[in-house]
Motif scaffolding. Structure first.
Motif, PDB file in Angstrom:
ATOM      1  N   ASN A  64     -10.358  -0.620   2.632  1.00  0.00           N
ATOM      2  CA  ASN A  64     -10.205  -0.703   4.516  1.00  0.00           C
ATOM      3  C   ASN A  64      -9.336  -0.433   4.467  1.00  0.00           C
ATOM      4  O   ASN A  64      -7.854  -0.915   5.126  1.00  0.00           O
ATOM      5  CB  ASN A  64     -10.803  -2.023   4.192  1.00  0.00           C
ATOM      6  N   PRO A  65      -8.751   1.016   4.976  1.00  0.00           N
ATOM      7  CA  PRO A  65      -7.641   0.950   4.943  1.00  0.00           C
ATOM      8  C   PRO A  65      -6.696   0.924   5.756  1.00  0.00           C
ATOM      9  O   PRO A  65      -8.328   0.968   7.316  1.00  0.00           O
ATOM     10  CB  PRO A  65      -7.582   2.413   4.534  1.00  0.00           C
ATOM     11  N   GLU A  66      -5.445   0.898   6.390  1.00  0.00           N
ATOM     12  CA  GLU A  66      -4.939   0.547   7.482  1.00  0.00           C
ATOM     13  C   GLU A  66      -3.802   1.182   7.180  1.00  0.00           C
ATOM     14  O   GLU A  66      -2.965   1.518   6.417  1.00  0.00           O
ATOM     15  CB  GLU A  66      -3.895  -1.030   7.592  1.00  0.00           C
ATOM     16  N   VAL A  67      -3.730   2.121   8.804  1.00  0.00           N
ATOM     17  CA  VAL A  67      -2.608   2.766   8.877  1.00  0.00           C
ATOM     18  C   VAL A  67      -1.249   2.437  10.018  1.00  0.00           C
ATOM     19  O   VAL A  67      -2.329   2.393  11.118  1.00  0.00           O
ATOM     20  CB  VAL A  67      -2.673   4.091   9.344  1.00  0.00           C
ATOM     21  N   ARG A  68      -0.167   1.676   9.574  1.00  0.00           N
ATOM     22  CA  ARG A  68       0.344   0.553  10.838  1.00  0.00           C
ATOM     23  C   ARG A  68       0.978   2.079  11.536  1.00  0.00           C
ATOM     24  O   ARG A  68       1.639   1.940  11.411  1.00  0.00           O
ATOM     25  CB  ARG A  68       1.449   0.330   9.961  1.00  0.00           C
ATOM     26  N   VAL A 101      -5.163   6.376   1.751  1.00  0.00           N
ATOM     27  CA  VAL A 101      -4.062   4.849   1.697  1.00  0.00           C
ATOM     28  C   VAL A 101      -4.734   4.577   0.892  1.00  0.00           C
ATOM     29  O   VAL A 101      -5.596   4.301   0.243  1.00  0.00           O
ATOM     30  CB  VAL A 101      -4.834   3.842   2.712  1.00  0.00           C
ATOM     31  N   ARG A 153      -7.816   2.140  -1.259  1.00  0.00           N
ATOM     32  CA  ARG A 153      -8.676   1.359  -0.705  1.00  0.00           C
ATOM     33  C   ARG A 153      -9.579   0.828   0.518  1.00  0.00           C
ATOM     34  O   ARG A 153      -9.881   2.006   0.828  1.00  0.00           O
ATOM     35  CB  ARG A 153      -7.521   0.140   0.370  1.00  0.00           C
ATOM     36  N   THR A 160       0.157   5.277   1.306  1.00  0.00           N
ATOM     37  CA  THR A 160      -0.406   5.692   2.438  1.00  0.00           C
ATOM     38  C   THR A 160       0.767   7.974   2.376  1.00  0.00           C
ATOM     39  O   THR A 160       1.392   7.650   2.037  1.00  0.00           O
ATOM     40  CB  THR A 160       0.057   5.748   3.473  1.00  0.00           C
ATOM     41  N   GLN A 190       0.804  -0.890  -0.200  1.00  0.00           N
ATOM     42  CA  GLN A 190      -0.220   0.187   0.142  1.00  0.00           C
ATOM     43  C   GLN A 190       1.008   1.235   0.100  1.00  0.00           C
ATOM     44  O   GLN A 190       2.418   0.977   0.384  1.00  0.00           O
ATOM     45  CB  GLN A 190      -1.024   0.150   1.440  1.00  0.00           C
TER      46      GLN A 190
END
Length: 210
Positions: free
Chosen positions: A190-194, A180, A188, A170, A168
């Protein structure tokens, strides 16, 4: 240091315009622009050929490291996101660049790991200049010949930056907004910020960017 900016400004000798292999596929604007880009890239190839021939003629080829790369790619809306040129987005077409190194004494090899411009300085410092310091003392890069892929990369534009991960991208904005995207440059669902990646990026920015 030689800066060949022909692809950036679409500059090339007139004879390349008549090269049968460098003609647009149709009269569409995008096709004509891409052909102009290809001609200017061919011009740079010719200049590099002259450079290497001169090093050979002067007896310098066997003790000169030559690094050929670019500061950015150039997009012609291959992503389908309506983007062009560079600095307009963080697509693979604007981010990925060639990196070719002529290194006397090393066997020819190809490397497929995720690398960055940041890796060039540590490689030269350790392999060419015998700097004993660990790379993290002066860079966020790593030795290219170690073959170690990046867990994340940081790319910057004129006003924002993006965190590049294997799955991905960001993109951040000065307003605090972010988005994202996947590597096809689609938002996306279902975005995911790690958090751990964001923490690492923030730490590196505070070390080397004021």
């Amino acid at each position: 240091f030689l800066f060949f900016d022909a692809p950036n400004v679409r500059s090339y000798p007139p004879e390349l315009a008549s090269d049968p292999g460098l003609q647009p596929q149709d009269k569409q604007k995008q096709s004509v622009k891409f052909t102009s880009y290809r001609r200017s890239a061919r011009f740079v190839d010719q200049l590099l050929k002259k450079l290497m021939a001169q090093l050979e003629a002067e007896g310098l080829a066997n003790n000169t490291v030559v690094v050929v790369t670019s500061d950015h790619g150039e997009e012609f809306d291959e992503s389908g996101a309506g983007l062009g040129g560079h600095g307009s987005g963080y697509t693979r077409y604007q981010l990925q660049v060639p990196l070719i190194i002529h290194w006397p004494g090393r066997n020819p090899a190809s490397f497929e790991h995720r690398s960055s411009h940041y890796d060039i300085v540590p490689t030269l410092m350790q392999e060419l200049l015998a700097c004993p310091n660990p790379a993290e003392d002066y860079s966020i890069g790593q030795n290219l010949f170690a073959g170690k892929s990046w867990r994340w990369l940081l790319a910057g534009s004129y006003y924002n930056y993006a965190m590049l991960e294997p799955d991905q991208i960001t993109v951040t904005y000065p307003s605090g907004r972010y988005e994202v995207r996947d590597w096809n440059y689609r938002i996306r669902a279902n975005p995911e910020v790690r958090a751990e990646v964001l923490k690492d990026v923030t730490e590196q920015n505070s070390r080397f960017y004021q």
